[in-house]
Write a protein that holds these residues in place. Structure first.
Motif, PDB file in Angstrom:
ATOM      1  N   GLU A  48      32.419  87.908 104.627  1.00 31.55           N
ATOM      2  CA  GLU A  48      31.673  86.867 103.847  1.00 31.55           C
ATOM      3  C   GLU A  48      31.997  85.475 104.173  1.00 31.55           C
ATOM      4  O   GLU A  48      33.123  85.627 103.673  1.00 31.55           O
ATOM      5  N   ILE A  49      31.259  84.656 104.724  1.00 32.38           N
ATOM      6  CA  ILE A  49      31.765  83.542 105.156  1.00 32.38           C
ATOM      7  C   ILE A  49      31.716  82.704 103.560  1.00 32.38           C
ATOM      8  O   ILE A  49      30.996  82.851 102.720  1.00 32.38           O
ATOM      9  N   VAL A  50      32.935  81.849 102.812  1.00 32.96           N
ATOM     10  CA  VAL A  50      33.813  81.520 101.430  1.00 32.96           C
ATOM     11  C   VAL A  50      33.937  79.880 101.936  1.00 32.96           C
ATOM     12  O   VAL A  50      34.238  79.649 101.134  1.00 32.96           O
ATOM     13  N   GLY A  51      33.886  79.498 102.994  1.00 28.51           N
ATOM     14  CA  GLY A  51      34.567  78.152 103.132  1.00 28.51           C
ATOM     15  C   GLY A  51      34.068  77.794 104.652  1.00 28.51           C
ATOM     16  O   GLY A  51      34.283  78.942 105.910  1.00 28.51           O
ATOM     17  N   VAL A  52      34.203  76.358 104.698  1.00 24.02           N
ATOM     18  CA  VAL A  52      33.669  75.932 105.958  1.00 24.02           C
ATOM     19  C   VAL A  52      33.621  74.633 106.353  1.00 24.02           C
ATOM     20  O   VAL A  52      34.496  73.925 105.516  1.00 24.02           O
ATOM     21  N   GLY A  53      34.464  73.855 107.174  1.00 28.04           N
ATOM     22  CA  GLY A  53      35.147  72.623 107.701  1.00 28.04           C
ATOM     23  C   GLY A  53      35.083  72.286 108.899  1.00 28.04           C
ATOM     24  O   GLY A  53      34.835  73.063 109.621  1.00 28.04           O
ATOM     25  N   ARG A  54      34.750  70.883 109.201  1.00 28.14           N
ATOM     26  CA  ARG A  54      34.173  70.665 109.960  1.00 28.14           C
ATOM     27  C   ARG A  54      35.254  69.281 110.814  1.00 28.14           C
ATOM     28  O   ARG A  54      35.244  68.229 109.550  1.00 28.14           O
ATOM     29  N   ALA A  55      35.690  68.484 111.816  1.00 33.23           N
ATOM     30  CA  ALA A  55      36.402  67.452 112.404  1.00 33.23           C
ATOM     31  C   ALA A  55      35.521  67.329 113.602  1.00 33.23           C
ATOM     32  O   ALA A  55      36.091  68.108 114.623  1.00 33.23           O
ATOM     33  N   HIS A  56      35.629  66.066 113.485  1.00 28.65           N
ATOM     34  CA  HIS A  56      35.264  65.774 115.088  1.00 28.65           C
ATOM     35  C   HIS A  56      37.174  65.744 115.736  1.00 28.65           C
ATOM     36  O   HIS A  56      37.852  65.322 115.415  1.00 28.65           O
ATOM     37  N   GLN A  57      36.622  65.513 117.557  1.00 29.33           N
ATOM     38  CA  GLN A  57      37.496  65.575 118.134  1.00 29.33           C
ATOM     39  C   GLN A  57      37.254  64.596 118.643  1.00 29.33           C
ATOM     40  O   GLN A  57      36.429  63.381 118.779  1.00 29.33           O
ATOM     41  N   GLU A  58      38.728  63.485 119.039  1.00 30.65           N
ATOM     42  CA  GLU A  58      39.214  62.612 120.413  1.00 30.65           C
ATOM     43  C   GLU A  58      38.467  62.798 121.589  1.00 30.65           C
ATOM     44  O   GLU A  58      38.486  63.585 121.988  1.00 30.65           O
ATOM     45  N   LEU A  59      38.137  61.433 122.212  1.00 28.69           N
ATOM     46  CA  LEU A  59      38.266  61.937 123.701  1.00 28.69           C
ATOM     47  C   LEU A  59      38.832  62.604 124.725  1.00 28.69           C
ATOM     48  O   LEU A  59      38.370  63.625 125.151  1.00 28.69           O
ATOM     49  N   GLY A  60      40.443  62.039 124.036  1.00 35.93           N
ATOM     50  CA  GLY A  60      41.529  62.342 124.721  1.00 35.93           C
ATOM     51  C   GLY A  60      41.796  63.504 124.553  1.00 35.93           C
ATOM     52  O   GLY A  60      43.200  64.392 125.006  1.00 35.93           O
ATOM     53  N   ASP A  61      41.445  64.089 123.146  1.00 37.22           N
ATOM     54  CA  ASP A  61      42.313  65.912 122.648  1.00 37.22           C
ATOM     55  C   ASP A  61      41.873  66.757 123.409  1.00 37.22           C
ATOM     56  O   ASP A  61      42.637  67.632 123.461  1.00 37.22           O
ATOM     57  N   MET A  62      40.931  66.946 124.226  1.00 38.01           N
ATOM     58  CA  MET A  62      40.204  67.948 124.690  1.00 38.01           C
ATOM     59  C   MET A  62      40.181  67.671 126.804  1.00 38.01           C
ATOM     60  O   MET A  62      39.725  66.326 126.479  1.00 38.01           O
ATOM     61  N   HIS A  63      40.160  68.888 126.863  1.00 34.66           N
ATOM     62  CA  HIS A  63      39.584  68.291 128.645  1.00 34.66           C
ATOM     63  C   HIS A  63      38.956  69.785 129.537  1.00 34.66           C
ATOM     64  O   HIS A  63      39.564  70.351 129.578  1.00 34.66           O
ATOM     65  N   GLN A  64      38.023  69.515 129.650  1.00 32.82           N
ATOM     66  CA  GLN A  64      36.942  70.921 129.818  1.00 32.82           C
ATOM     67  C   GLN A  64      37.737  72.097 129.283  1.00 32.82           C
ATOM     68  O   GLN A  64      37.544  73.094 130.188  1.00 32.82           O
TER      69      GLN A  64
END
Length: 427
Positions: A48-64
């Protein structure tokens, strides 16, 4: 308000929330574009999902699909986790984190084992021995493939997921091999490996967030777990495609078994970058245009340029899909339906191209495959009480919750032979 002040408030909130959360798990889908955090209560077979969160990543945070800036990703995870914990009213410690990227290798291997004593009933100890041989063979293959692609012969790899696909004894398929006599045992097992450098980055993120890392899961494997649920005899058959910001992850599932997973480095950001280049605008402006593609405020001349840019990237993306599916050479026929998830699957031209173009003609399909997005309602055994994990972009995170459930069950008494073998496979 400065970002540092916001994060300080989030950290303070995380210290205040109730920490008595033994029955709760966290799923962290660290995507190229967004991080999604789900907190769920696990009671028996119910999630049972009781909490949801979301955050945007910057361009340099991830690569492929892989982490490029650990500190940046930790900040974004704290933001997403803080929102989920505030909604749940508690802080869960046990976490499952997804891993993606072109260097994550998921394949199904078959090993044929000739038993020295065919008249002796097969037992669990012998099955463990056979499975260990399969995993050793798969590890060697994955290490060689990743070494070839990176140019590093000393690259270290680690097993992240394993699951039983099928067992045959003297040519006959069995669901429970224990007690059977026979000479030739053929075991099919899906295994996913990733470079230790990627695993280490995820472990560092978990440590910085003060989370206990229960499991790391190849994201296409997690997606397959979301739609398979706990049915050991599932006949579910489909191609699953998770179109993220940096990569597209594909899993082929046949009769409830994962035949394999493939990934390639084209996702939603590739479309945005092409639009930015063609229109000579910033990445942020291009992303807004892509999201509002059908908006009335876009001039016809500009829309024509956007469409041309998207179509150019679509040609490359469809070639990637075709190439990935062509590598499933052990499959006589590919499943006749494609189920999509991930933020990139929100792009309507992408879905239309899969439905209408002739990209599938040279692949072993019996007919044009049907195409649709996966709905949270298609996810087996997970209920969202928040009603915020409301579309196809949350499917991977929901699948990670299922992997967390699998890990918990794997530590307890399993009820079916498939469960017991999969328990042996847990990492």
């Amino acid at each position: 308000m400065k970002l540092s002040m916001v994060l300080d408030k989030i950290r303070a909130l995380r210290k205040k929330v109730d920490t008595q959360a033994d029955d709760y798990i966290v799923a962290l889908d660290i995507g190229t574009e967004y991080i999604k955090a789900l907190i769920a209560n696990v009671q028996g077979e119910d999630i049972e999902i009781v909490g949801v969160g979301r955050a945007h990543q910057e361009l340099g945070d991830m690569h492929q699909g892989a982490i490029a800036d650990i500190a940046g990703v930790v900040r974004n995870c704290e933001e997403a986790l803080g929102a989920a914990e505030e909604e749940a009213g508690l802080q869960a410690k046990r976490a499952v984190i997804g891993i993606a990227g072109e260097l994550v290798k998921g394949v199904t291997n078959t090993i044929r084992y000739r038993r020295p004593q065919p008249d002796r009933p097969l037992d669990e100890t012998e099955m463990e021995f056979i499975i260990e041989k399969v995993q050793d063979r798969a590890a060697t293959k994955a290490q060689k493939q990743i070494a070839l692609e990176t140019g590093n012969d000393d690259v270290e790899v680690k097993l992240v997921n394993s699951a039983l696909v099928s067992i045959h004894i003297d040519g006959y398929k069995v669901s429970n091999p224990i007690g059977f006599q026979g000479k030739d045992v053929a075991v099919q097992i899906y295994t996913a490996f990733a470079p230790m450098v990627h695993i280490g980055a995820l472990e560092k993120v978990a440590d910085e967030l003060d989370l206990t890392l229960m499991a790391v899961a190849a994201e296409p494997f997690a997606v397959s777990r979301s739609v398979l649920g706990t049915d050991a005899n599932s006949s579910f058959t489909a191609i699953l495609a998770d179109v993220g910001g940096g990569t597209t992850d594909i899993a082929v599932v046949n009769d409830g078994g994962v035949e394999g997973t493939k990934m390639f480095g084209i996702g939603g950001r590739s479309f945005t970058k092409t639009i930015a280049t063609e229109l000579a605008i910033s990445y942020t402006q291009a992303e807004k245009l892509k999201i509002n593609l059908d908006g009335e405020k876009i001039k016809p001349s500009v829309k024509e340029q956007i469409d041309a840019a998207i179509n150019r990237t679509l040609e490359v993306w469809l070639s990637g899909v075709e190439l990935a599916l062509s590598e499933f050479d052990s499959v006589d026929q590919l499943p006749p339906r494609i189920l999509l998830c991930g933020g990139g699957a929100s792009l309507a031209p992408l879905v239309d191209a899969l439905k209408k173009d002739d990209w599938y003609k040279d692949l072993p399909f019996t007919k044009r495959p049907s195409v649709q997005r996966i709905s949270p309602h298609d996810v087996i055994g997970i209920v969202d009480t928040t009603e915020k994990a409301s579309d196809h972009t949350y499917i991977t995170a929901m699948g990670l919750l299922r992997v967390g459930y699998d890990t918990i069950i794997g530590a307890s008494d399993a009820q079916t032979m498939r469960d017991r073998i999969n328990r042996i496979l847990r990492v």
